[in-house]
Design a protein around this motif. Structure first.
Motif, PDB file in Angstrom:
ATOM      1  N   MET A 127       0.606  -1.073   0.431  1.00 48.47           N
ATOM      2  CA  MET A 127       0.575   0.330  -0.252  1.00 48.47           C
ATOM      3  C   MET A 127       0.726   1.426   0.203  1.00 48.47           C
ATOM      4  O   MET A 127       1.289   1.186   0.874  1.00 48.47           O
ATOM      5  N   ASN A 128       0.646   2.286  -1.216  1.00 46.68           N
ATOM      6  CA  ASN A 128       1.323   3.683  -1.030  1.00 46.68           C
ATOM      7  C   ASN A 128       0.606   4.312   0.227  1.00 46.68           C
ATOM      8  O   ASN A 128      -1.140   4.222   0.030  1.00 46.68           O
ATOM      9  N   TYR A 129       1.286   5.833  -0.350  1.00 44.27           N
ATOM     10  CA  TYR A 129       0.816   7.090   0.137  1.00 44.27           C
ATOM     11  C   TYR A 129      -0.891   6.715  -0.073  1.00 44.27           C
ATOM     12  O   TYR A 129      -2.106   7.553   0.794  1.00 44.27           O
ATOM     13  N   HIS A 130      -1.655   6.978  -1.762  1.00 42.80           N
ATOM     14  CA  HIS A 130      -2.080   7.393  -2.736  1.00 42.80           C
ATOM     15  C   HIS A 130      -3.849   6.725  -1.786  1.00 42.80           C
ATOM     16  O   HIS A 130      -4.865   6.931  -1.520  1.00 42.80           O
ATOM     17  N   VAL A 131      -2.960   4.992  -1.694  1.00 44.66           N
ATOM     18  CA  VAL A 131      -4.165   4.387  -1.674  1.00 44.66           C
ATOM     19  C   VAL A 131      -4.668   4.311   0.005  1.00 44.66           C
ATOM     20  O   VAL A 131      -6.104   5.035   0.022  1.00 44.66           O
ATOM     21  N   MET A 132      -3.920   4.533   1.148  1.00 48.78           N
ATOM     22  CA  MET A 132      -3.708   4.820   2.280  1.00 48.78           C
ATOM     23  C   MET A 132      -4.904   6.364   2.496  1.00 48.78           C
ATOM     24  O   MET A 132      -6.539   6.208   3.535  1.00 48.78           O
ATOM     25  N   ARG A 133      -4.191   7.938   1.791  1.00 44.22           N
ATOM     26  CA  ARG A 133      -4.867   8.374   1.996  1.00 44.22           C
ATOM     27  C   ARG A 133      -6.995   8.024   1.185  1.00 44.22           C
ATOM     28  O   ARG A 133      -7.610   8.636   1.744  1.00 44.22           O
TER      29      ARG A 133
END
Length: 55
Positions: free
Chosen positions: A1-7
């Motif tokens: 998971m990268n930042y954009h998915v978590m955001r």
């Protein structure tokens, strides 16, 4: 998971979860049995006489 998915997850489901938790906590505090008695007792704490100063 990268930042954009978590955001994206936090913006949608995280907000919904926080709202549901707040709503349930508010309903529990307002509509539980004896809530009015506990609130009244807590509100009167500053006005109760302190035994150590009453002598």
């Amino acid at each position: 998971m990268n930042y954009h998915v978590m955001r994206e997850f936090a913006d949608s489901w995280g907000l919904l979860f926080m709202f549901a938790f707040f709503f349930c906590a508010a309903m529990f505090a307002l509509f539980r049995p004896n809530a009015k008695k506990f609130a009244r007792d807590a509100a009167e704490i500053p006005f109760k006489e302190d035994e150590s100063h009453g002598r």
